[in-house]
Structures are given as structure tokens and as C-alpha cells.
Design an enzyme around this catalytic site. Structure first.
Site, PDB file in Angstrom:
ATOM      1  N   GLY A   1       0.825  -1.211   0.000  1.00  0.00           N
ATOM      2  CA  GLY A   1       0.000   0.000   0.000  1.00  0.00           C
ATOM      3  C   GLY A   1       0.853   1.252   0.000  1.00  0.00           C
ATOM      4  O   GLY A   1       0.565   2.229   0.692  1.00  0.00           O
ATOM      5  N   ALA A   2       1.910   1.216  -0.826  1.00  0.00           N
ATOM      6  CA  ALA A   2       2.887   2.319  -0.808  1.00  0.00           C
ATOM      7  C   ALA A   2       2.580   3.400  -1.845  1.00  0.00           C
ATOM      8  O   ALA A   2       3.360   4.330  -1.997  1.00  0.00           O
ATOM      9  CB  ALA A   2       4.295   1.756  -1.034  1.00  0.00           C
ATOM     10  N   SER A   3       1.443   3.305  -2.527  1.00  0.00           N
ATOM     11  CA  SER A   3       1.173   4.292  -3.590  1.00  0.00           C
ATOM     12  C   SER A   3       0.526   5.563  -3.047  1.00  0.00           C
ATOM     13  O   SER A   3       0.340   6.517  -3.802  1.00  0.00           O
ATOM     14  CB  SER A   3       0.273   3.670  -4.665  1.00  0.00           C
ATOM     15  OG  SER A   3      -0.967   3.298  -4.102  1.00  0.00           O
TER      16      SER A   3
ATOM     17  N   GLY B   1      -0.750   7.916   0.907  1.00  0.00           N
ATOM     18  CA  GLY B   1      -0.993   8.017   2.343  1.00  0.00           C
ATOM     19  C   GLY B   1       0.115   7.486   3.244  1.00  0.00           C
ATOM     20  O   GLY B   1       1.298   7.813   3.109  1.00  0.00           O
TER      21      GLY B   1
ATOM     22  N   SER C   1      -5.868  -0.416  13.286  1.00  0.00           N
ATOM     23  CA  SER C   1      -6.621   0.842  13.404  1.00  0.00           C
ATOM     24  C   SER C   1      -7.183   0.921  14.813  1.00  0.00           C
ATOM     25  O   SER C   1      -7.399  -0.113  15.463  1.00  0.00           O
ATOM     26  CB  SER C   1      -7.778   0.847  12.404  1.00  0.00           C
ATOM     27  OG  SER C   1      -8.705   1.869  12.717  1.00  0.00           O
TER      28      SER C   1
ATOM     29  N   TYR D   1     -14.406  -4.366   9.047  1.00  0.00           N
ATOM     30  CA  TYR D   1     -13.215  -3.541   9.318  1.00  0.00           C
ATOM     31  C   TYR D   1     -12.720  -3.675  10.764  1.00  0.00           C
ATOM     32  O   TYR D   1     -11.541  -4.031  10.978  1.00  0.00           O
ATOM     33  CB  TYR D   1     -13.491  -2.085   8.937  1.00  0.00           C
ATOM     34  CG  TYR D   1     -12.255  -1.205   8.902  1.00  0.00           C
ATOM     35  CD1 TYR D   1     -11.384  -1.231   7.815  1.00  0.00           C
ATOM     36  CD2 TYR D   1     -11.957  -0.349   9.958  1.00  0.00           C
ATOM     37  CE1 TYR D   1     -10.244  -0.428   7.782  1.00  0.00           C
ATOM     38  CE2 TYR D   1     -10.827   0.459   9.927  1.00  0.00           C
ATOM     39  CZ  TYR D   1      -9.967   0.419   8.843  1.00  0.00           C
ATOM     40  OH  TYR D   1      -8.844   1.211   8.813  1.00  0.00           O
TER      41      TYR D   1
HETATM   42  N1  LIG Z   1      -6.315   7.142   7.162  1.00  0.00           N
HETATM   43  C1  LIG Z   1      -6.752   6.777   8.355  1.00  0.00           C
HETATM   44  O1  LIG Z   1      -7.405   7.569   9.049  1.00  0.00           O
HETATM   45  C2  LIG Z   1      -6.459   5.413   8.900  1.00  0.00           C
HETATM   46  C3  LIG Z   1      -6.773   5.158  10.241  1.00  0.00           C
HETATM   47  C4  LIG Z   1      -6.509   3.902  10.768  1.00  0.00           C
HETATM   48  C5  LIG Z   1      -5.926   2.919   9.983  1.00  0.00           C
HETATM   49  N2  LIG Z   1      -5.645   3.190   8.667  1.00  0.00           N
HETATM   50  C6  LIG Z   1      -5.056   2.112   7.880  1.00  0.00           C
HETATM   51  O2  LIG Z   1      -3.870   2.588   7.272  1.00  0.00           O
HETATM   52  C7  LIG Z   1      -3.583   1.843   6.098  1.00  0.00           C
HETATM   53  C8  LIG Z   1      -3.208   2.796   4.973  1.00  0.00           C
HETATM   54  O3  LIG Z   1      -4.330   3.600   4.653  1.00  0.00           O
HETATM   55  P1  LIG Z   1      -4.212   5.125   4.189  1.00  0.00           P
HETATM   56  O4  LIG Z   1      -4.914   5.932   5.191  1.00  0.00           O
HETATM   57  O5  LIG Z   1      -2.830   5.460   3.811  1.00  0.00           O
HETATM   58  O6  LIG Z   1      -5.188   5.089   2.907  1.00  0.00           O
HETATM   59  P2  LIG Z   1      -4.888   5.245   1.351  1.00  0.00           P
HETATM   60  O7  LIG Z   1      -4.231   6.548   1.086  1.00  0.00           O
HETATM   61  O8  LIG Z   1      -6.193   4.938   0.680  1.00  0.00           O
HETATM   62  O9  LIG Z   1      -3.834   4.084   1.062  1.00  0.00           O
HETATM   63  C9  LIG Z   1      -4.203   2.733   0.948  1.00  0.00           C
HETATM   64  C10 LIG Z   1      -3.097   2.001   0.226  1.00  0.00           C
HETATM   65  O10 LIG Z   1      -3.473   0.617   0.118  1.00  0.00           O
HETATM   66  C11 LIG Z   1      -3.325   0.203  -1.241  1.00  0.00           C
HETATM   67  N3  LIG Z   1      -4.286  -0.837  -1.549  1.00  0.00           N
HETATM   68  C12 LIG Z   1      -5.634  -0.818  -1.370  1.00  0.00           C
HETATM   69  N4  LIG Z   1      -6.179  -1.952  -1.844  1.00  0.00           N
HETATM   70  C13 LIG Z   1      -5.162  -2.701  -2.340  1.00  0.00           C
HETATM   71  C14 LIG Z   1      -5.093  -3.959  -2.977  1.00  0.00           C
HETATM   72  N5  LIG Z   1      -6.209  -4.690  -3.215  1.00  0.00           N
HETATM   73  N6  LIG Z   1      -3.891  -4.443  -3.358  1.00  0.00           N
HETATM   74  C15 LIG Z   1      -2.757  -3.700  -3.137  1.00  0.00           C
HETATM   75  N7  LIG Z   1      -2.764  -2.503  -2.538  1.00  0.00           N
HETATM   76  C16 LIG Z   1      -3.952  -1.999  -2.149  1.00  0.00           C
HETATM   77  C17 LIG Z   1      -3.586   1.478  -2.041  1.00  0.00           C
HETATM   78  O11 LIG Z   1      -2.951   1.414  -3.302  1.00  0.00           O
HETATM   79  P3  LIG Z   1      -3.658   1.154  -4.718  1.00  0.00           P
HETATM   80  O12 LIG Z   1      -5.015   1.789  -4.664  1.00  0.00           O
HETATM   81  O13 LIG Z   1      -2.704   1.778  -5.680  1.00  0.00           O
HETATM   82  O14 LIG Z   1      -3.704  -0.336  -4.824  1.00  0.00           O
HETATM   83  C18 LIG Z   1      -2.888   2.508  -1.182  1.00  0.00           C
HETATM   84  O15 LIG Z   1      -1.520   2.542  -1.475  1.00  0.00           O
HETATM   85  C19 LIG Z   1      -4.834   1.000   5.831  1.00  0.00           C
HETATM   86  O16 LIG Z   1      -4.598  -0.328   6.243  1.00  0.00           O
HETATM   87  C20 LIG Z   1      -5.899   1.647   6.713  1.00  0.00           C
HETATM   88  O17 LIG Z   1      -6.882   0.715   7.110  1.00  0.00           O
HETATM   89  C21 LIG Z   1      -5.897   4.402   8.115  1.00  0.00           C
END
Ligand SMILES: NC(=O)c1ccc[n+]([C@@H]2O[C@H](COP(=O)([O-])OP(=O)(O)OC[C@H]3O[C@@H](n4cnc5c(N)ncnc54)[C@H](OP(=O)(O)O)[C@@H]3O)[C@@H](O)[C@H]2O)c1
Length: 268
Positions: A12-14, A16, A142, A156
Site C-alpha cells: 500500500g505504498a502508492s 498516504g 486501526s 473492518y
Molecule cells: N487514514 C486513516 O485515518 C487510517 C486510520 C486507521 C488505519 N488506517 C489504515 O492505514 C492503512 C493505509 O491507509 P491510508 O490511510 O494510507 O489510505 P490510502 O491513502 O487509501 O492508502 C491505501 C493504500 O493501500 C493500497 N491498496 C488498497 N487496496 C489494495 C489492494 N487490493 N492491493 C494492493 N494494494 C492496495 C492502495 O494502493 P492502490 O489503490 O494503488 O492499490 C494505497 O496505497 C490501511 O490499512 C488503513 O486501514 C488508516
């Protein structure tokens, strides 16, 4: 203990949090394996990190929600002769609508991405880490792992709670061999998560008071994992929230978390 190679594999490095971990690892001199579905994004990030930090970056374009995707990713990493000594299981989604109205396939993809892929990758990287006597695994869970759930996002909290418990058991097994495993439980982090998962960003306005930048979150997660913390709740406000969720009676936890969860529910 020696640390002969420096290679961090980040899912998920693309965008956030994953992209911020990639920058942080590069600043610390790690070569990188970056995985996500969006190739263009991965290539842009890779180019910038190579230029700015003089590290090698491999990009792996893969859907980690497909059966066997975790192991397939590891085989690609192995083919390049890389030895992973930091693994960051970060890729994640949420499904904002009702459980019954989604397809079973959508829910299975969620489970594969949230549970099976991190388990497969952790299992695959451990032999090298324990042999070296040095390794780091961070599973991005989370604060929702501590909640009582609510309408929508049905799997979730359960999926993130799995990551929390899995990390703790694994930490107990391997910390004496130099492998530090942490579950990271962010509160709200300013990323594309809402947009990517069709959640109206306005529904998150009330959570602004405990929103962190990805960089703040990553700095604390990285530092405290190195100090051996098993559970990391980054940021003061999220820590206060986590304390309440862990020690209040269940009915009070429900009263706090259910309205919050339902704000992010987009209906059927
Ligand atoms: N943002 C928050 O408030 C928050 C809070 C608690 C926990 N988190 C957790 O933090 C983690 C990162 O989330 P983020 O907030 O950085 O959101 P984000 O910006 O939407 O990033 C999510 C990343 O996951 C990748 N991804 C999603 N589905 C995928 C798949 N099927 N195969 C491969 N890669 C996939 C996306 O890349 P592609 O779309 O390019 O595949 C993207 O790089 C998640 O596990 C999320 O549950 C986030």
C-alpha cells in the site's frame, strides 16, 4: 546483532501512510520494495525516492486482495535476490456500505487483503529475520480494532482486531530472536482513505481533532517499533481515545464508537 542488509517491503505504498513509510525508510537508508495496484503512482514515488535518497527501489504492481497474492509478492521479491528485514503490512481498504448488499466476493477480497496477505508475508519473511537475529514487522491496524463496530465497514473492526492480536502473539514468539513486531492503531490520518473508499469526507469533520499527518504517524510508529512497543497508538488524542475504549464498560464504548462509525456509513 548484525544488520547486514537494509531492505524494507511496504504494501500500500502508492499513497498516504504507505508512501510516508517509504520516504521514512529511504531517509533511514533502506532499499525499498513498494507494492500497490496503481503502477503510475508507484513509479512516480520510486523515481523521487531514488533521486532524493539514493536508494534502490523495486516496484511490485499487484492486487493483494486476490487469493495467494501475499505469497506471489514474496516470490517476486525473492526472484530479485532481496532479503526483507523490515516488513510493513499497510495496504488497506474499507467497505462503507451494508454487508448484505455487497457481494461475497467483495468481502472475501477485504479478508484476503487485511488478513491473509499480511499473514503470508509475515510467515515468508520470518526465517531470514530470525536467522539474522534482526527484523521488524509493523502491521497497520486501526483504533477501530478497539471499537464496538457499527453499520457499514462490517468486517473492518474485526479485520483490524485480527491484526492486533496476531501481532501480539507473533511479538511474543519472536522478540527474543531480535524480531520486533508491532500493531499500529492510528486514529484518523489525513490520507486518501475516505476518497478511496467512497466515504463522504464531510462525515469525518468531527474527527478532525484527532487527525494526524501521515508523516507524524509514521515517525512515531517507526521509533516506537524500534523500542519494542507491541501496540502503538500514534498521537496524543488517539492515545486518549484508545484508553477510553480499552477501559470503559462495553456499553459506553458502544455509545462512543457507534455514532462515529455510522457517520462513515454511506448506505446500501
Ligand atoms: N487514514 C486513516 O485515518 C487510517 C486510520 C486507521 C488505519 N488506517 C489504515 O492505514 C492503512 C493505509 O491507509 P491510508 O490511510 O494510507 O489510505 P490510502 O491513502 O487509501 O492508502 C491505501 C493504500 O493501500 C493500497 N491498496 C488498497 N487496496 C489494495 C489492494 N487490493 N492491493 C494492493 N494494494 C492496495 C492502495 O494502493 P492502490 O489503490 O494503488 O492499490 C494505497 O496505497 C490501511 O490499512 C488503513 O486501514 C488508516
Amino acid at each position: 546483532m548484525t544488520k547486514p542488509d537494509k531492505y524494507a517491503l511496504i504494501t500500500g505504498a502508492s499513497s498516504g501512510i504507505g508512501a510516508a513509510f517509504a520516504r521514512h525508510a529511504a531517509i533511514n537508508g533502506y532499499d525499498l520494495g513498494l507494492c500497490a495496484r496503481r503502477k503510475d503512482r508507484l513509479l512516480d514515488i520510486s523515481e523521487k525516492l531514488q533521486q532524493d535518497h539514493n536508494v534502490a527501489v523495486d516496484t511490485f504492481c499487484a492486487d493483494l486482495g486476490l487469493p495467494g497474492a501475499g505469497l506471489n509478492l514474496f516470490k517476486q521479491v525473492q526472484k530479485l535476490g532481496r532479503k526483507v528485514n523490515i516488513l510493513i503490512n499497510n495496504a488497506g481498504i474499507s467497505i462503507a456500505c451494508s454487508f448484505a448488499k455487497t457481494t461475497y466476493e467483495q468481502q472475501l477480497r477485504f479478508l484476503e487483503l487485511t488478513i491473509n496477505t499480511p499473514v503470508a508475508l509475515s510467515h515468508a519473511v520470518l526465517p531470514h529475520m530470525t536467522k539474522q537475529g534482526w527484523g521488524r514487522i509493523l502491521n497497520i491496524s486501526s483504533i477501530a480494532a478497539l471499537s464496538s463496530g457499527g453499520k457499514g465497514h462490517t468486517l473492518y473492526p474485526a479485520g483490524k482486531a485480527f491484526l492486533l492480536k496476531f501481532s501480539q502473539s507473533l511479538a511474543a514468539e519472536v522478540s527474543e530472536q531480535g524480531v520486533l513486531v508491532s500493531a499500529v492503531l492510528p486514529g484518523f490520518v489525513a490520507t486518501e482513505f475516505q476518497q478511496a473508499n467512497n466515504i463522504d469526507p464531510k462525515s469525518m469533520q468531527s474527527a478532525k481533532w484527532f487527525t494526524q499527518s501521515p508523516e507524524q504517524m509514521v515517525e512515531e510508529a517507526w521509533r516506537r517499533n524500534n523500542q519494542g512497543a507491541e501496540i502503538i497508538v500514534p498521537g496524543l488524542s488517539a492515545k486518549i481515545m484508545a484508553l477510553l475504549l480499552r477501559y470503559l464498560p462495553e456499553r459506553m464504548v458502544r455509545a462512543i464508537t457507534r455514532p462515529l462509525a455510522e457517520k462513515a456509513y454511506v448506505g446500501d
